[in-house]
Scaffold this motif. Structure first.
Motif, PDB file in Angstrom:
ATOM      1  N   ALA A 128       3.945  -8.083   0.158  1.00  0.00           N
ATOM      2  CA  ALA A 128       3.628  -6.677   0.375  1.00  0.00           C
ATOM      3  C   ALA A 128       4.558  -6.081   1.412  1.00  0.00           C
ATOM      4  O   ALA A 128       5.160  -6.797   2.222  1.00  0.00           O
ATOM      5  N   THR A 185      -1.499  -1.563   7.827  1.00  0.00           N
ATOM      6  CA  THR A 185      -1.702  -1.538   6.382  1.00  0.00           C
ATOM      7  C   THR A 185      -0.459  -2.034   5.674  1.00  0.00           C
ATOM      8  O   THR A 185       0.658  -1.779   6.112  1.00  0.00           O
ATOM      9  N   ARG A 229       1.146  -2.640   1.460  1.00  0.00           N
ATOM     10  CA  ARG A 229       0.961  -2.285   0.045  1.00  0.00           C
ATOM     11  C   ARG A 229       1.768  -3.259  -0.808  1.00  0.00           C
ATOM     12  O   ARG A 229       2.946  -3.484  -0.554  1.00  0.00           O
ATOM     13  N   THR A 258      -9.392  -5.835   1.637  1.00  0.00           N
ATOM     14  CA  THR A 258      -8.771  -5.181   0.486  1.00  0.00           C
ATOM     15  C   THR A 258      -9.824  -4.839  -0.557  1.00  0.00           C
ATOM     16  O   THR A 258     -10.860  -5.499  -0.644  1.00  0.00           O
ATOM     17  N   GLY A 271       0.699  -1.703  -5.926  1.00  0.00           N
ATOM     18  CA  GLY A 271      -0.001  -0.573  -5.310  1.00  0.00           C
ATOM     19  C   GLY A 271      -1.297  -0.918  -4.609  1.00  0.00           C
ATOM     20  O   GLY A 271      -1.988  -0.024  -4.119  1.00  0.00           O
ATOM     21  N   ASP A 272      -1.650  -2.197  -4.537  1.00  0.00           N
ATOM     22  CA  ASP A 272      -2.878  -2.597  -3.840  1.00  0.00           C
ATOM     23  C   ASP A 272      -2.660  -2.538  -2.329  1.00  0.00           C
ATOM     24  O   ASP A 272      -1.597  -2.911  -1.827  1.00  0.00           O
ATOM     25  N   HIS A 273      -3.659  -2.066  -1.619  1.00  0.00           N
ATOM     26  CA  HIS A 273      -3.573  -1.966  -0.160  1.00  0.00           C
ATOM     27  C   HIS A 273      -4.289  -3.133   0.509  1.00  0.00           C
ATOM     28  O   HIS A 273      -5.328  -3.592   0.038  1.00  0.00           O
TER      29      HIS A 273
END
Length: 158
Positions: free
Chosen positions: A53, A78, A80, A126, A84-86
Motif C-alpha cells: 500500500a 492512512t 491505500r 480496515t 483502493g482499500d484503506h
C-alpha cells in the motif's frame, strides 16, 4: 509439578511487512501540561509484504519527550492499496538510547539502529474483508529513524 502459567503458549514472531514513512519538519510544541511535545507530519511512504500500500499524506506522529530523552511514539496514518482499500495504522512505542546517540538522531544524522532502541506495536484497522486478518493481529516492529523518514519491519505476534 506444573502451574497454570507453564501451560501458556510462548508467542512467536513472523515477519509480516516493511514500512517506510516519509516525514515532514518537526513541529515543536515545547513544554505542555503533558511534557515536551512534538508533532511530526507524515507526508507519504510505502508498505510492502503481507500487504502492499501507499501511505497517504495527512497522518502524524505525536511525540512526548521524557526528561531522560526517551521519546514516546504515537503515530496514526492512512494507507491505500492498489485496489483502493484503506488501512488505518496506529503505531505506539518508544525510542531510547544513550544521550549522545539520541543527540545524533535529533541532529538528523544516520545512526546505526543497533545503537538505540526503537520499538513499536502496530495495529491495523480496515473495512476490506479480504484484509480482515490484519486487524485480528498484533504486530511489533523494530524501527530506524533517518533524517526524513522512519523505516520499520513489522512482525506478527503468533
Amino acid at each position: 509439578m506444573s502451574t497454570p502459567h507453564t501451560l501458556l503458549p510462548v508467542p512467536t514472531l513472523e515477519s509480516a511487512f516493511d514500512v517506510t514513512v516519509e516525514l515532514g519538519p518537526i513541529e515543536d510544541h515545547h513544554s505542555t501540561s503533558a511534557g515536551s511535545r512534538r508533532v511530526v507530519p507524515i507526508l507519504g511512504g510505502r508498505i510492502s509484504g503481507a500487504v502492499d500500500a501507499e501511505i497517504l499524506a495527512g497522518g502524524a506522529d505525536w511525540q512526548l519527550i521524557r526528561p531522560d530523552g526517551t521519546i514516546e511514539i504515537d503515530s496514526r496514518y492512512t494507507a491505500r492499496t492498489a485496489s483502493g482499500d484503506h488501512l488505518l495504522l496506529h503505531a505506539r512505542g518508544l525510542r531510547t538510547g544513550p544521550p549522545e546517540v539520541l543527540d545524533r538522531l535529533r541532529r538528523g544524522e544516520d545512526v546505526d539502529p543497533r545503537e538505540y532502541v526503537f520499538r513499536t506495536t502496530v495495529q491495523i484497522e480496515t473495512a476490506a474483508t479480504h484484509l480482515a486478518d490484519l486487524q485480528r493481529s498484533l504486530f511489533v516492529a523494530a524501527a530506524q529513524r533517518q533524517a526524513k523518514a522512519v523505516r520499520y519491519r513489522a512482525y506478527r505476534v503468533d
